[in-house]
Structures are given as structure tokens and as C-alpha cells.
Design a protein around this motif. Structure first.
Motif, PDB file in Angstrom:
ATOM      1  N   GLU A 134     -13.914 -35.301  23.105  1.00  0.00           N
ATOM      2  CA  GLU A 134     -12.762 -34.583  23.694  1.00  0.00           C
ATOM      3  C   GLU A 134     -12.711 -33.221  24.014  1.00  0.00           C
ATOM      4  O   GLU A 134     -12.391 -32.727  24.903  1.00  0.00           O
ATOM      5  N   GLY A 135     -13.444 -32.405  23.216  1.00  0.00           N
ATOM      6  CA  GLY A 135     -13.625 -30.713  23.309  1.00  0.00           C
ATOM      7  C   GLY A 135     -14.442 -30.640  24.542  1.00  0.00           C
ATOM      8  O   GLY A 135     -14.048 -29.863  25.486  1.00  0.00           O
ATOM      9  N   GLN A 136     -15.374 -31.536  24.715  1.00  0.00           N
ATOM     10  CA  GLN A 136     -16.380 -31.342  25.968  1.00  0.00           C
ATOM     11  C   GLN A 136     -15.495 -31.836  27.239  1.00  0.00           C
ATOM     12  O   GLN A 136     -15.852 -30.991  28.137  1.00  0.00           O
ATOM     13  N   PRO A 190     -20.100 -31.920   7.845  1.00  0.00           N
ATOM     14  CA  PRO A 190     -21.732 -31.558   8.023  1.00  0.00           C
ATOM     15  C   PRO A 190     -22.318 -31.510   9.291  1.00  0.00           C
ATOM     16  O   PRO A 190     -23.152 -30.781   9.478  1.00  0.00           O
ATOM     17  N   THR A 191     -21.695 -32.135  10.330  1.00  0.00           N
ATOM     18  CA  THR A 191     -22.363 -32.129  11.695  1.00  0.00           C
ATOM     19  C   THR A 191     -21.744 -31.140  12.603  1.00  0.00           C
ATOM     20  O   THR A 191     -22.092 -30.850  13.705  1.00  0.00           O
ATOM     21  N   VAL A 192     -20.647 -30.328  11.964  1.00  0.00           N
ATOM     22  CA  VAL A 192     -19.900 -29.132  13.023  1.00  0.00           C
ATOM     23  C   VAL A 192     -20.737 -27.966  12.844  1.00  0.00           C
ATOM     24  O   VAL A 192     -20.463 -27.530  11.785  1.00  0.00           O
ATOM     25  N   ASP A 193     -21.293 -27.565  13.963  1.00  0.00           N
ATOM     26  CA  ASP A 193     -22.021 -26.164  14.160  1.00  0.00           C
ATOM     27  C   ASP A 193     -20.835 -25.221  14.467  1.00  0.00           C
ATOM     28  O   ASP A 193     -20.445 -25.315  15.536  1.00  0.00           O
ATOM     29  N   SER A 194     -20.419 -24.218  13.576  1.00  0.00           N
ATOM     30  CA  SER A 194     -19.583 -23.269  14.200  1.00  0.00           C
ATOM     31  C   SER A 194     -19.986 -22.610  15.246  1.00  0.00           C
ATOM     32  O   SER A 194     -18.885 -22.077  16.174  1.00  0.00           O
ATOM     33  N   GLU A 195     -21.183 -22.397  15.745  1.00  0.00           N
ATOM     34  CA  GLU A 195     -21.446 -21.598  16.803  1.00  0.00           C
ATOM     35  C   GLU A 195     -21.148 -22.724  18.047  1.00  0.00           C
ATOM     36  O   GLU A 195     -21.152 -22.173  19.339  1.00  0.00           O
ATOM     37  N   HIS A 196     -21.390 -23.817  17.841  1.00  0.00           N
ATOM     38  CA  HIS A 196     -21.420 -25.006  18.921  1.00  0.00           C
ATOM     39  C   HIS A 196     -20.745 -26.101  18.415  1.00  0.00           C
ATOM     40  O   HIS A 196     -21.068 -27.178  18.275  1.00  0.00           O
ATOM     41  N   LEU A 198      -9.712 -27.733  18.471  1.00  0.00           N
ATOM     42  CA  LEU A 198      -9.227 -27.317  17.033  1.00  0.00           C
ATOM     43  C   LEU A 198     -10.466 -27.330  16.206  1.00  0.00           C
ATOM     44  O   LEU A 198     -10.582 -26.820  15.072  1.00  0.00           O
ATOM     45  N   LEU A 199     -11.413 -28.112  16.624  1.00  0.00           N
ATOM     46  CA  LEU A 199     -12.581 -28.306  15.635  1.00  0.00           C
ATOM     47  C   LEU A 199     -13.090 -27.095  15.653  1.00  0.00           C
ATOM     48  O   LEU A 199     -13.936 -27.010  14.609  1.00  0.00           O
ATOM     49  N   GLY A 200     -13.302 -26.185  16.577  1.00  0.00           N
ATOM     50  CA  GLY A 200     -13.786 -25.019  16.455  1.00  0.00           C
ATOM     51  C   GLY A 200     -13.019 -23.976  15.732  1.00  0.00           C
ATOM     52  O   GLY A 200     -13.704 -22.642  15.426  1.00  0.00           O
ATOM     53  N   TYR A 203     -18.636 -28.292  19.664  1.00  0.00           N
ATOM     54  CA  TYR A 203     -18.352 -29.545  20.441  1.00  0.00           C
ATOM     55  C   TYR A 203     -19.644 -30.089  20.862  1.00  0.00           C
ATOM     56  O   TYR A 203     -19.883 -31.257  21.540  1.00  0.00           O
ATOM     57  N   GLN A 204     -20.914 -29.639  20.347  1.00  0.00           N
ATOM     58  CA  GLN A 204     -22.071 -30.317  20.478  1.00  0.00           C
ATOM     59  C   GLN A 204     -22.567 -31.534  19.599  1.00  0.00           C
ATOM     60  O   GLN A 204     -22.532 -31.172  18.409  1.00  0.00           O
ATOM     61  N   LEU A 205     -22.725 -32.454  20.240  1.00  0.00           N
ATOM     62  CA  LEU A 205     -23.286 -33.691  19.399  1.00  0.00           C
ATOM     63  C   LEU A 205     -24.538 -33.478  18.564  1.00  0.00           C
ATOM     64  O   LEU A 205     -25.479 -32.884  19.380  1.00  0.00           O
ATOM     65  N   SER A 206     -24.602 -33.935  17.437  1.00  0.00           N
ATOM     66  CA  SER A 206     -25.943 -33.726  16.780  1.00  0.00           C
ATOM     67  C   SER A 206     -27.001 -34.709  17.515  1.00  0.00           C
ATOM     68  O   SER A 206     -26.395 -35.763  18.190  1.00  0.00           O
ATOM     69  N   VAL A 207     -28.061 -34.839  17.202  1.00  0.00           N
ATOM     70  CA  VAL A 207     -29.030 -35.684  17.508  1.00  0.00           C
ATOM     71  C   VAL A 207     -28.822 -36.936  17.237  1.00  0.00           C
ATOM     72  O   VAL A 207     -28.651 -38.091  18.249  1.00  0.00           O
TER      73      VAL A 207
END
Length: 633
Positions: free
Chosen positions: A301-303, A344-350, A318-320, A352-356
Motif C-alpha cells: 500500500e505504501g508503494q 522483523p521485516t520492517v527496515d526503518s530506512e526503507h 504509517l508503517l514508517g 515500504y520495501q519488501l524483503s527478499v
């Protein structure tokens, strides 16, 4: 008659292929003129079915009480209430009722003869609203000749043909055909009781069997669908939208209805489940399964929001804003405690980027949805029989709203350099939805998600707070502000403005909406704006029964006027068979016609009059020698 224009001449030449002589033309004119004077057929409106197949099937079988009313009007002086209910149950569920009668030893030859006679009488009564040709087309082919003989006779023939009809029924029983014949007559009665079914959105989600509802609609004789926000979500997923598919999976986890994805549509969730188990904590307020798909959905959704700044939905990013260490999230200028800090998969820098692994899981799920033959077939049916809105017989049908400003003007949404509002906005949304299905381009797929839950979506009409409802403890953040349309349209002058947008003016015009549950237990009424607005979401969904106090509204429009039907919860088919227990329905007839409407008063009548005008032009062309008659060989 002067020489017609070239285009008109070509049209008349094409029409002459179907009507090659003056006789065939004027015979058809006579037929069409007669049809204009038949009674207006009954229309049945339902909305927000939400996967509740058994309740929906029963509403179709009893035609929202129309069958029971027709039985009462035909047999009120002959049958007790119990006997009328018994006949209704036989019509609703003929196979099941026949099986029950045999088990109880009550399926005697006398019972068959009485039941067949009563069914024939009811079918004869209902067939009076149609041409004999249309009734014949509605009959099962195997018994069409026999049923046609039983249904039709003149008053002068009644005594003579009574013995003939009795002999036909005796032969049906003697040859062992009575069961099939009863099923055929029951089907014909239901077909004649309602001519057209309108589904004003939201077939999917919440309940367990939307796929069975689609299959039932595929077999229905005449149906149109106005897409709801839940339907558009499934349409987007089937067209290839990852964010729509993630939202569907999350919805079905939340409502414990995953069988439709895995068993019915063959979309395996195993890879997602395994990923969730090894990535997320157990023994938390949310299951690992729900946490995994929720994070994936909010990332997607963020993307989508970031690709469309014109949507003005940055406030939903809001995820960020999550602070995992402190267990809170910033919403606006305030911080709120989270129900879980397991991200665990939410990167504070990115953020809204999906993990691998998330990307791999979603790619597999999208491919499964795109390759599901049954899903593609069912969604194809929604496209073929559906639209954003329908204008029909002085009614405009759309699922939710026309976004408005507080002053009652239509709120525009921007696409490129163009602003769309009112009817033009719905037309644009429909073009986008069809483009997504055929071209699968990113822009159109993104719009499918926006139509599901966007800030100014005409299929939603509210600020969706899924993030807050999933993660935030403070329930004051869960409230979803609604579009001004919902309050304003209850004013007659605003309802008139909406109707005029679709070319509807004058008395007896209506807006038919679903989407918003009517809280009958709190005194809300589905009839608003002095009868101009009809809201028929009660709803079917069991999850809402405790708040609405009922199990759905439906609407019946017939020759004498319009009626809202308020239904009590459906128990089960077994109760219908055991106790002859129908869905209890309260009727509120709110509009009466000055005289019973005829087909000539409907949109179909307008089309027939145009056909008559074309045929008269063809007849003139034959008689003036502009076209040559071609006798059939």
C-alpha cells in the motif's frame, strides 16, 4: 416517404434480412404493440451478500417473499396457512422436500396429484404477466410441450380440458416422471416470479462461499451486478495486483474464510504460512500468519500511495512511523501504543520495501491467482455482467456513493490533468477497471486498489483505518470518517441533484445503494430523502447481525409499486424442511403507482417503441417500393 439517408437505408436493408416481407414486418409490429400492454415484470434488488451462500440461495428461492405472497393470493380460500407453507417449501427446495416426503411415507399418488395440480395453477397465474413465447423459453425443454398444454386454455375450454389435464397429470405419475416434473414446475415458478435480479455490490469476503454465489448467478436467467468495493478488490487481484491480493488474503484470515482461496480457487498459502512461522513470534495478539500478510500489505500500500501523490493519502504512510523499541506509532502529531512490536521485516530506512522472502512469497501468490482458471472465470463473469452503476426503470443503482463536498457539490478526483466528478467519475472508474482486466498495466492496477479503499473512492467513501484497527490499542483511532454523501443524500434536494446527474427527474425516481449497514435496531430506516434513496444493506453478513438487528434488506419493484423487505436471520435449509420455516420478512410498501405499470412504462417499453418505429419505416419502404420484399423459401 422520401428517400432515406444512406446510413438509414443500410440499416433498413439489414433489418429486411430479419423481416423480408411486409407481412413479417407488420406481424412483428402487432406482437410488439401487444407486449407493451403486458404488466411490468417484477425486479428483485439485493446487496452486500458477502459470501453468505445459504441465506442468499433462500432469498432467491423465495424471491424475497414473492412466492409466499403469490401462493397466498392463489390459495388463501382453499389452503390453511400450514398447507400454504408446505407448498412454498416444495417450490423452494423440491428435491430435498421430495426426499423428505418419501422418507416419511407421505409421497402417495394422491399427494403427487394434488401437488402437481397446485403447482400448475400457480405457474398459470404467474405466466399471465408474460408472452407465451417467453414462458415457453423459460420451460425445461424436456417438458415444454406438456407444461404449455397444462398452462393455457380459454375460459370456454375450462370444463372440456379439465379431464384432459387430469389425464396428463395421471400419466406423469404413472410413468414415474412426477419428481422431475415437480422440480421443473418449481423452477418455472421461481423464474416467472422475478424477471430480473439486480445485485448492488459486494458478493465477496467475510462469508465463506462467494464462489458458490457466483456459480448460482451464472445460472440465473437475468442478472446485472453493480460492483462493490470488495468485488473490485477481487477483480484487481485476479487482474494481477499484488496489493489487492494481499488485502484479500488478510481479509480472509481475519474472517476465518481461507477455504475459498485454497480449496475453491487453488491458491496455495503454504509458502506464506511457512514464512510467517519462521519469521514472526507466536503467542502474540496476532497470529504469525496475520502479521506476515499485514506487513506485506501495508508495504505494498505504501508503494502504491507513493506512486500517486495526487491521491493525497500520505497520511496513511504509517508503517514508517513505527518505533519498535518504544512500541508506539506516530499518527498525526500524537503517538499511540502498539498492540505488538513484532515487525522483523520492517527496515526503518526503507519501511515500504519488501524483503527478499516477502517478494518471493508475493510473486508466487500473484502467479497462482493469475493462473487459477476458476478465479479467472468467476471474475470474468463479474466483468461481463457488472458495471460501476446502472440506470434502469427510473432507478440509479450504485454500491456506495458519489463523493461530495460539505456543500453538496460533487468532489472531483484528479487523473493526469483531468478532474472527474459525479457520473463522469464513475464512468472513468469503470474504464480503469476494464483496462486493468485487459492490459494489466501498473496505473490501472493501482487504481483498483484505490477503488477498494481510497480516500475519495466511490466504492468506499470513507477513510479506511485498517492499520489502526490492526495494530493500535487506542480504539478512538479506529473511527473511519465517512464521505459527506452519506449524510447529505438523505436530504431530498441533494438526492434530486444525484438523480439529475444520471438524467432522472420527476416523481418515482430512486437511488438504490448498498455498502452501509442499516442499524434497524437503533431505529435507522433504509428509506430516506422522502423515499428517493433506498439503502438495502442490512446485511446478509452474520458478523453484522448483532449490530444491525436484522439479516438484510432487499427491494421488490413490481407493477403496483415498490416494497422494502426486512429479513430476519436465516437458520438453515434443514429448518425449512423440518418446520416449513421460511425467512421471516417484514414488508414496508412505501410507493404505490396510480395505476399498475405496463411494460410500455419501462425502459424495455422505450426500446420496443423504437423497434416499432424502425419496423414501420421498413414497412413504408416496402409499400413505397424503396425496398424489394423477399419471400421466404
Amino acid at each position: 416517404m422520401g428517400e432515406p439517408e444512406p446510413a438509414d437505408r443500410r440499416y433498413l436493408e439489414l433489418l429486411s434480412e430479419k423481416f423480408p416481407t411486409a407481412q413479417t414486418a407488420f406481424t412483428e409490429i402487432i406482437n410488439l404493440e401487444a407486449i407493451l400492454n403486458l404488466p411490468k415484470a417484477t425486479e428483485h434488488f439485493v446487496s452486500d451478500i458477502h459470501g453468505e451462500y445459504e441465506a442468499f440461495e433462500h432469498i432467491l428461492n423465495n424471491c424475497s417473499g414473492v412466492i409466499r405472497e403469490r401462493v397466498r393470493s392463489t390459495f388463501s380460500l382453499e389452503l390453511t396457512t400450514s398447507e400454504q407453507q408446505d407448498l412454498c417449501t416444495l417450490i423452494y427446495y423440491p428435491q430435498e422436500k421430495l426426499r423428505r416426503m418419501k422418507e416419511e411415507g407421505r409421497a402417495t399418488e394422491e399427494w403427487y396429484a394434488i401437488s402437481l395440480t397446485r403447482l400448475v395453477r400457480l405457474a398459470r397465474y404467474l405466466s399471465g404477466s408474460y408472452t407465451r413465447s417467453k414462458v415457453r423459453k423459460a420451460m425445461p425443454v424436456a417438458y415444454a410441450y406438456i407444461i404449455d398444454e397444462l398452462l393455457h386454455f380459454t375460459p370456454d375450454e375450462r370444463k372440456v380440458r379439465q379431464v384432459y389435464h387430469e389425464r396428463i397429470i395421471t400419466s406423469i405419475i404413472d410413468t414415474g416422471s412426477a419428481d422431475d416434473f415437480i422440480c421443473s414446475l418449481a423452477s418455472l415458478i421461481k423464474r416467472l416470479a422475478v424477471d430480473t435480479l439486480h445485485v448492488v455490490g459486494d458478493i465477496y469476503d467475510r462469508g465463506p462461499h462467494a464462489e458458490l454465489i457466483i456459480e448460482r448467478l451464472m445460472r440465473y436467467h437475468s442478472v446485472d451486478i453493480q460492483w462493490g468495493n470488495h468485488d473490485i478488490l477481487w477483480m484487481g487481484a485476479a487482474a494481477g495486483s499484488p496489493v489487492c491480493l494481499a488485502a484479500i488474503i488478510r481479509n480472509n484470515i481475519h474472517y476465518d474464510a481461507l477455504a475459498i482461496l485454497e480449496n475453491s480457487y487453488g491458491i496455495s498459502l503454504r509458502e506464506l504460512a511457512l514464512f510467517a512461522e519462521r519469521t514472526y513470534q507466536k503467542d502474540d495478539v496476532l497470529s504469525p500468519f496475520e502479521k506476515a500478510i499485514s506487513v506485506i500489505m501495508f508495504k505494498l500500500e505504501g508503494q502504491t500511495i507513493q506512486r500517486h501523490p495526487n491521491w493525497q493519502m500520505e497520511g496513511r504512510l504509517l508503517l514508517g512511523n513505527i518505533d519498535k523499541e518504544r512500541g508506539c506509532v506516530r499518527i498525526g502529531d500524537k503517538e499511540y501504543e502498539l498492540a505488538t512490536s513484532d515487525f522483523p521485516t520492517v527496515d526503518s530506512e526503507h519501511p515500504y520495501q519488501l524483503s527478499v522472502e516477502e517478494s518471493k512469497v508475493m510473486a508466487h501468490l500473484v502467479e497462482s491467482a493469475r493462473s487459477s482458471e476458476r478465479l479467472q472465470r468467476d471474475i470474468g463473469f463479474l466483468y461481463d455482467h457488472g458495471s460501476m452503476y446502472l440506470v434502469h426503470n427510473r432507478n440509479v443503482l450504485f454500491h456506495a456513493c458519489l463523493p461530495m463536498k460539505q456543500d453538496g457539490s460533487f468532489n472531483p478526483v484528479k487523473h493526469g490533468d483531468t478532474l472527474y466528478a459525479g457520473k463522469a467519475y464513475l464512468d472513468y472508474a469503470e474504464r480503469v477497471a476494464r483496462t486493468a482486466w485487459h492490459q494489466h498495466d501498473q496505473l490501472s492496477l493501482d487504481w483498483m486498489w484505490y477503488l477498494w479503499c481510497g480516500r475519495f473512492s466511490p466504492l468506499s467513501g470513507r477513510e479506511v483505518r485498517t492499520f489502526e484497527r490492526t495494530y493500535v490499542k487506542d480504539q478512538t483511532t479506529w473511527k473511519e470518517p465517512r464521505d459527506p454523501y452519506y449524510a447529505l443524500v438523505s436530504k431530498p434536494e441533494i438526492a434530486d441533484r444525484v438523480l439529475a446527474e444520471f438524467g432522472l427527474t420527476g416523481p418515482h425516481c430512486h437511488i438504490v445503494n448498498g455498502h452501509t449497514p442499516v442499524h434497524a435496531s437503533a431505529g435507522e430506516s433504509p428509506i430516506r430523502a422522502d423515499g428517493k434513496v433506498l439503502v438495502i444493506d442490512g446485511g446478509f453478513c452474520r458478523a453484522y447481525h448483532h449490530t444491525t438487528g436484522i439479516a438484510g434488506y432487499t427491494l421488490i419493484a413490481e407493477a403496483t409499486g415498490m416494497r422494502i423487505k426486512a429479513h430476519r436471520p436465516f437458520s438453515s435449509i434443514h429448518d425449512v424442511l423440518d418446520l416449513n420455516e421460511d425467512i421471516v420478512s417484514d414488508t414496508d410498501k412505501f410507493e404505490y403507482e396510480e395505476r399498475p405499470l405496463l411494460i410500455g412504462d419501462t425502459d424495455t417499453g422505450a426500446e420496443i417503441r423504437q423497434q416499432i418505429a424502425d419496423l414501420r419505416a421498413l414497412l413504408d419502404a416496402y409499400r413505397c417500393g424503396l425496398l424489394v420484399e423477399h419471400a421466404a423459401h
